[in-house]
Design a protein around this motif. Structure first.
Motif, PDB file in Angstrom:
ATOM      1  N   LYS A 229      49.877  20.581 -14.092  1.00  0.00           N
ATOM      2  CA  LYS A 229      51.244  20.259 -13.656  1.00  0.00           C
ATOM      3  C   LYS A 229      52.104  21.523 -13.703  1.00  0.00           C
ATOM      4  O   LYS A 229      52.950  21.739 -12.843  1.00  0.00           O
ATOM      5  CB  LYS A 229      51.837  19.205 -14.589  1.00  0.00           C
ATOM      6  N   VAL A 230      51.874  22.344 -14.719  1.00  0.00           N
ATOM      7  CA  VAL A 230      52.675  23.555 -14.903  1.00  0.00           C
ATOM      8  C   VAL A 230      51.758  24.752 -15.177  1.00  0.00           C
ATOM      9  O   VAL A 230      50.793  24.627 -15.945  1.00  0.00           O
ATOM     10  CB  VAL A 230      53.653  23.411 -16.098  1.00  0.00           C
ATOM     11  N   VAL A 231      52.065  25.882 -14.527  1.00  0.00           N
ATOM     12  CA  VAL A 231      51.404  27.154 -14.842  1.00  0.00           C
ATOM     13  C   VAL A 231      52.416  28.016 -15.587  1.00  0.00           C
ATOM     14  O   VAL A 231      53.541  28.212 -15.105  1.00  0.00           O
ATOM     15  CB  VAL A 231      50.947  27.888 -13.555  1.00  0.00           C
ATOM     16  N   GLY A 232      52.040  28.517 -16.754  1.00  0.00           N
ATOM     17  CA  GLY A 232      52.939  29.374 -17.525  1.00  0.00           C
ATOM     18  C   GLY A 232      52.374  30.778 -17.623  1.00  0.00           C
ATOM     19  O   GLY A 232      51.186  30.961 -17.896  1.00  0.00           O
TER      20      GLY A 232
ATOM     21  N   HIS B 254      52.274  26.731  -6.335  1.00  0.00           N
ATOM     22  CA  HIS B 254      52.927  25.798  -5.411  1.00  0.00           C
ATOM     23  C   HIS B 254      51.938  25.183  -4.428  1.00  0.00           C
ATOM     24  O   HIS B 254      52.031  23.994  -4.117  1.00  0.00           O
ATOM     25  CB  HIS B 254      54.053  26.505  -4.662  1.00  0.00           C
ATOM     26  N   GLU B 255      50.983  26.002  -3.963  1.00  0.00           N
ATOM     27  CA  GLU B 255      49.991  25.463  -3.022  1.00  0.00           C
ATOM     28  C   GLU B 255      49.178  24.342  -3.653  1.00  0.00           C
ATOM     29  O   GLU B 255      48.716  23.435  -2.965  1.00  0.00           O
ATOM     30  CB  GLU B 255      49.061  26.592  -2.547  1.00  0.00           C
ATOM     31  N   ALA B 256      49.033  24.398  -4.985  1.00  0.00           N
ATOM     32  CA  ALA B 256      48.281  23.355  -5.683  1.00  0.00           C
ATOM     33  C   ALA B 256      49.219  22.262  -6.207  1.00  0.00           C
ATOM     34  O   ALA B 256      48.794  21.391  -6.967  1.00  0.00           O
ATOM     35  CB  ALA B 256      47.498  23.972  -6.838  1.00  0.00           C
ATOM     36  N   GLY B 257      50.502  22.323  -5.818  1.00  0.00           N
ATOM     37  CA  GLY B 257      51.452  21.283  -6.254  1.00  0.00           C
ATOM     38  C   GLY B 257      51.927  21.437  -7.685  1.00  0.00           C
ATOM     39  O   GLY B 257      52.514  20.514  -8.257  1.00  0.00           O
ATOM     40  N   ALA B 258      51.681  22.614  -8.265  1.00  0.00           N
ATOM     41  CA  ALA B 258      52.088  22.820  -9.665  1.00  0.00           C
ATOM     42  C   ALA B 258      53.444  23.524  -9.739  1.00  0.00           C
ATOM     43  O   ALA B 258      53.913  24.115  -8.763  1.00  0.00           O
ATOM     44  CB  ALA B 258      51.035  23.649 -10.394  1.00  0.00           C
ATOM     45  N   PHE B 259      54.050  23.455 -10.909  1.00  0.00           N
ATOM     46  CA  PHE B 259      55.276  24.197 -11.199  1.00  0.00           C
ATOM     47  C   PHE B 259      54.893  25.521 -11.855  1.00  0.00           C
ATOM     48  O   PHE B 259      53.906  25.593 -12.576  1.00  0.00           O
ATOM     49  CB  PHE B 259      56.169  23.400 -12.159  1.00  0.00           C
TER      50      PHE B 259
ATOM     51  N   ARG C  81      44.033  31.590  -9.368  1.00  0.00           N
ATOM     52  CA  ARG C  81      43.739  30.608  -8.331  1.00  0.00           C
ATOM     53  C   ARG C  81      42.520  29.752  -8.721  1.00  0.00           C
ATOM     54  O   ARG C  81      42.544  28.518  -8.616  1.00  0.00           O
ATOM     55  CB  ARG C  81      43.465  31.302  -6.989  1.00  0.00           C
ATOM     56  N   ALA C  82      41.495  30.417  -9.212  1.00  0.00           N
ATOM     57  CA  ALA C  82      40.275  29.690  -9.603  1.00  0.00           C
ATOM     58  C   ALA C  82      40.578  28.697 -10.725  1.00  0.00           C
ATOM     59  O   ALA C  82      40.112  27.544 -10.700  1.00  0.00           O
ATOM     60  CB  ALA C  82      39.204  30.696 -10.049  1.00  0.00           C
ATOM     61  N   ALA C  83      41.377  29.126 -11.694  1.00  0.00           N
ATOM     62  CA  ALA C  83      41.703  28.235 -12.820  1.00  0.00           C
ATOM     63  C   ALA C  83      42.572  27.062 -12.360  1.00  0.00           C
ATOM     64  O   ALA C  83      42.378  25.924 -12.798  1.00  0.00           O
ATOM     65  CB  ALA C  83      42.402  29.021 -13.926  1.00  0.00           C
ATOM     66  N   VAL C  84      43.517  27.348 -11.489  1.00  0.00           N
ATOM     67  CA  VAL C  84      44.390  26.285 -10.978  1.00  0.00           C
ATOM     68  C   VAL C  84      43.551  25.248 -10.237  1.00  0.00           C
ATOM     69  O   VAL C  84      43.741  24.036 -10.392  1.00  0.00           O
ATOM     70  CB  VAL C  84      45.486  26.875 -10.061  1.00  0.00           C
ATOM     71  N   LYS C  85      42.601  25.743  -9.466  1.00  0.00           N
ATOM     72  CA  LYS C  85      41.708  24.842  -8.712  1.00  0.00           C
ATOM     73  C   LYS C  85      40.905  23.968  -9.679  1.00  0.00           C
ATOM     74  O   LYS C  85      40.751  22.763  -9.502  1.00  0.00           O
ATOM     75  CB  LYS C  85      40.752  25.703  -7.879  1.00  0.00           C
ATOM     76  N   ARG C  86      40.392  24.590 -10.715  1.00  0.00           N
ATOM     77  CA  ARG C  86      39.537  23.892 -11.682  1.00  0.00           C
ATOM     78  C   ARG C  86      40.333  22.851 -12.475  1.00  0.00           C
ATOM     79  O   ARG C  86      39.871  21.738 -12.693  1.00  0.00           O
ATOM     80  CB  ARG C  86      38.964  24.941 -12.649  1.00  0.00           C
ATOM     81  N   VAL C  87      41.552  23.229 -12.907  1.00  0.00           N
ATOM     82  CA  VAL C  87      42.310  22.417 -13.871  1.00  0.00           C
ATOM     83  C   VAL C  87      43.280  21.443 -13.205  1.00  0.00           C
ATOM     84  O   VAL C  87      43.490  20.330 -13.690  1.00  0.00           O
ATOM     85  CB  VAL C  87      43.116  23.350 -14.822  1.00  0.00           C
ATOM     86  N   GLY C  88      43.860  21.862 -12.063  1.00  0.00           N
ATOM     87  CA  GLY C  88      44.892  21.032 -11.436  1.00  0.00           C
ATOM     88  C   GLY C  88      46.075  20.784 -12.352  1.00  0.00           C
ATOM     89  O   GLY C  88      46.471  19.643 -12.585  1.00  0.00           O
TER      90      GLY C  88
END
Lengths: 404, 404
Positions: free
Chosen positions: A144-147, A169-174, A135-142
Motif C-alpha cells: 500500500k505504501v513505499v517508504g 504509482h504505477e502499482a497503485g501504491a503511495f 520495481r521488482a520488490a513492488v511487483k512481488r509485494v504489492g
C-alpha cells in the motif's frame, strides 16, 4: 513526610560557543534566534492564526507543492516520520521500506508498531537503491505504501526518488519520503515528483532549532486519511484532527509550540529571501570545496560517488586515527562539533554537515585547518596546507565562472 | 515543469504585545525567553548532557519525587498524556478514566487508540470526584490503570488525588494523573501521594513556552514498562528508548529540542529560586484577590467551592453579556487574552489564568479594571470600582498578616 528538599539554584545558563558542523542540529541563524526569543501570542490569537497561514504558504514553496495539507507537526523529525506512517497505515496494511541506513531502519520499526506488514529491501550503508530493484520488490509485494529516505542522515547518501515514485504509482501504491536532511539543501519537488507524503526537520538545512517537523500530504493521501476505517493510533499525530486547527475550522487540538513556530516562520522567510536555486547552489559549492580539501588530505568518503549529499559529507576516518581523539580535540580547541558514525559506521566515519546558514566558505576553511592540525599532531603524514589549497582552488574557479 | 513560484518575503515578525491571562500559554519569564534565544549546543554535546542531568534534578524537586524516570518528553502536554498512556497500556488492558472536563475525555480517546478497554465514570463540568465513587468503580472494573485529571484546564476544577491513588493501589492498579495545569501553581507531591505516572506542560505555571511535557514514572511503573510483552505503539514516545538517552547510556534516540530544553531548565531554576511553598502561596493570594473582585462585580464561578484552582479561575459569563464582544475588546484595547469556554461551557464561561510569572497583583488589577470598563460599556449595572476595591482589600489583609 518532609518532601524532596529544595536543591541549590543552578548556575546561570552559559553554553560554550559552538560551530555545529555535524549531522544536525546546525547553527541557528541569528534572525531565527531573535524570533525564538519574542514574547508569546496565544495559540488561538488572530495574529498567530495569520502566522500559521503565512507559514503554510512559505512551506509550500520550500516543499514545491500546492498540497493543502502542508504544516509543521509539533515534534522533531522522528515525530514527523511517525505522523506520516501512522496516518497512512492501518493495521494489516502492507508497507515496503527501503533501508540503506539508520533512518530507513527506524521507519521499519515505526511501521511495525503501526501494525503494518513490513517488507524490507536493503542496500549497504553509503549506497543508494536502483529503481529497478524497487520495481521488482513492488511487483512481488504489492504494498500500500513505499517508504524511502531521500537524504540518509547516517551515511550522506542522496537517493533519487522521482523514478521510484513513478514505480509506486504505477502499482497503485503511495510513496512516502524522509526529507529530514534534504529540505533546504537540495531540491525537494513534492508535486513534480508525485510524492504522497513527506516529512522533514527544522534543525538541518533550515537553520532552525529542532522541535518541529514540516510535513506535506498529497490530495490523494489526504483522501486516504479522511476515509480510514480505523482511528489513527496516535491522538497527538492524527492529521484529520490537526488539519482542523491548521485549516479554516480552527478547532483547538493541542497547544501549538508558539515560539518554535515563530522561529520556523523566520527560517522559512530566510529561504524565500535567498531563493531555492541560490540556496542549493551555495550548498553545492561549499560541499565541493570541502570534498576537494578532504581528498587532498587523503580522506575518502563513505558514500558512493554521484550520490553524495552536499549538506552532509560522510568521511572515512583514516587508518590509525582515533575517532574520539579527533572529535574531542575539535570540540575542545575550536568549539567545532562533527558527527560520529551511526550503526555499522560507528568509529569508522565522521559526518560533516554544512547545512543552511552554516554552509559558508569560512566554515569550510576553519574545519579543514582544524582537521589538518589535529591529524598532523596525531602523526599523520599530511602535506601542509594541501586541503586548504584544494578548497581554495574550488572557490577561485567558482568566482571566475561567476565573473565571466 | 516550472515549479511553485517564490512568494514575496513576508514582513518582519512583530507580534503585538499581549498579556496572556487565559488557560495557557502564559507569558514567558524574560529570563526564560533569553535562554530560548541562546545559540545551540548539539544534542550529544557533553554540556548538553550535563544540562539534561541538571534539568532532571530540578524537575524532581518540582514534582516532589525521587523517581529516576523523570524527564521532558519532546512534545506538548498532550504528547505527555499519550506518552503516559501508551507506555502503561498494552492492547486489551483495562483502564478506568474519570471524566469531568475536556482533558478527561481526551484521555479516554488516547487510551482507546492504545487498545485499552476503557471504563468511564463522569462528573458534570466544574465538579470533582468523590473518592468513594472511584472506589466503587475500581471494585467493579478491576482496572490495570486509573487515570484522572488533577487540574482540569477546561473547568478550573482542582481534584484531590491522594485518596484516589490509595484506592487504586489497594486494588493493585496504577494511578496516572494529568498535572498539566497544576505543576508549579499548586502542590504536586508525586512520592507522598504515591502517583505512578504523571505528565505536565511547560506553558502553564512554569512560564515557559509550550513544546515540552515533563513526565515522571514511579519505579513500579518503570518496571511495568521494562516488562511489557508488546512494543510501545509509539516509537517517538517509547520511554524504554527515551530513558536510555536521558539515562547513563546516552544512546541517541531522537534529536532533543535543544532551545526548548534551555528554556525549560531556566524555568525550573526560577521555581527553585522562589521555592514551591512561596510560589503556591503567591498563586493562592492573587487568585483570592481576583475571585473577591469578580464576586464584588456579581460574577459567579463555574467550579464548585473548595475545588477552585488558584491558577485558573473559570468565571460564569453574566446573563446578557456577549462572550466574544468582551474577549475581543480585552484583546484589542488592552492586549489581554482570556480563554473562552471549552466543550459544554462554550460561550458560557471565561477561563482566567494567573499562572506562574503572570500571577501578580498588577495583572489582577489591570484585568479587573479592564473587565469593569468592558461590562459597563456593554450596559451592565456595576457599582464603579467595586471589583478593584474588593481585590485591594485582599492584598491589604495579606500585607497586614505578613507584617504581624
Amino acid at each position: 513526610m518532609s518532601g524532596i528538599e529544595r536543591p541549590a539554584p543552578p548556575s546561570p545558563l552559559s553554553p560554550s560557543a559552538r560551530l555545529l558542523l555535524g549531522p544536525g542540529p546546525s547553527d541557528v541563524h541569528p534572525r531565527v534566534l531573535a524570533a525564538l526569543g519574542l514574547p508569546l501570542l496565544g495559540h488561538m490569537d488572530p495574529e498567530f492564526i495569520a502566522l500559521m497561514d503565512e507559514t503554510q504558504n512559505l512551506l509550500r514553496y520550500v516543499f514545491q507543492t500546492e498540497n493543502r495539507l502542508t504544516l509543521a507537526v509539533s515534534g522533531t523529525g522522528s515525530a514527523g516520520m511517525e505522523a506520516v506512517v501512522v496516518n497512512l497505515i492501518e493495521p494489516g496494511d502492507s508497507m515496503l521500506v527501503c533501508v540503506n541506513g539508520v533512518f530507513g531502519s527506524r521507519m521499519v520499526d515505526v511501521a511495525e508498531r503501526a501494525g503494518a506488514k513490513v517488507t524490507v529491501i536493503e542496500r549497504p550503508y553509503g549506497e543508494v537503491f536502483d529503481p529497478e530493484e524497487v520495481r521488482a520488490a513492488v511487483k512481488r509485494v504489492g504494498p500500500k505504501v513505499v517508504g524511502i529516505v531521500h537524504a540518509e542522515t547516517s551515511t550522506g547518501a542522496w537517493q533519487p526518488v522521482e523514478e521510484i515514485a513513478r514505480i509506486a504509482h504505477e502499482a497503485g501504491a503511495f510513496i512516502a519520503i524522509d526529507a529530514v536532511t534534504s529540505l533546504g539543501g537540495v531540491p525537494v519537488k513534492i508535486d513534480e515528483w508525485g510524492i504522497d507524503a513527506v516529512y522533514s526537520g527544522t534543525q538541518k538545512c533550515l537553520s532552525c532549532p529542532p522541535g518541529l517537523s514540516p510535513v506535506s500530504f498529497s490530495p490523494r493521501a489526504a483522501e486516504l486519511i479522511a476515509n480510514r476505517k480505523t482511528k489513527v493510533q496516535s491522538w497527538y499525530l492524527d492529521m484529520s484532527m490537526i488539519q482542523k486547527y491548521w485549516g479554516s475550522d480552527r478547532v483547538y487540538h493541542h497547544t501549538a509550540p508558539i515560539s518554535m513556530n515563530f522561529a520556523f516562520r523566520e527560517a522559512l522567510a530566510l529561504v524565500v529571501e535567498e531563493g531555492l536555486e541560490a540556496r542549493h547552489a551555495r550548498h553545492a559549492l561549499n560541499a565541493n570545496a570541502l570534498k576537494a580539501g578532504l581528498a587532498a588530505m587523503g580522506i575518502g568518503l563513505v558514500t558512493v560517488a554521484g550520490h553524495q549529499l552536499p549538506q552532509l559529507t560522510c568521511a572515512q576516518i583514516p587508518d590509525g586515527i582515533d575517532d574520539m581523539a579527533v572529535r574531542r580535540r575539535l570540540l575542545n580547541d575550536w568549539g567545532i562539533e562533527v558527527g560520529g558514525g551511526l550503526g555499522s559506521l560507528k568509529g569508522k566515519a565522521w559526518r560533516i554537515g554544512l547545512m543552511g546558514h552554516n554552509s559558508r566558505q569560512a566554515n569550510v576553511t576553519l574545519l579543514l585547518a582544524a582537521l589538518e592540525t589535529c591529524l598532523r599532531d596525531l602523526g599523520s603524514a599530511l602535506a601542509p596546507g594541501a586541503g586548504l589549497a584544494a578548497a581554495s582552488e574550488i572557490y577561485r574557479q567558482a568566482q571566475k565562472s561567476t565573473s565571466n
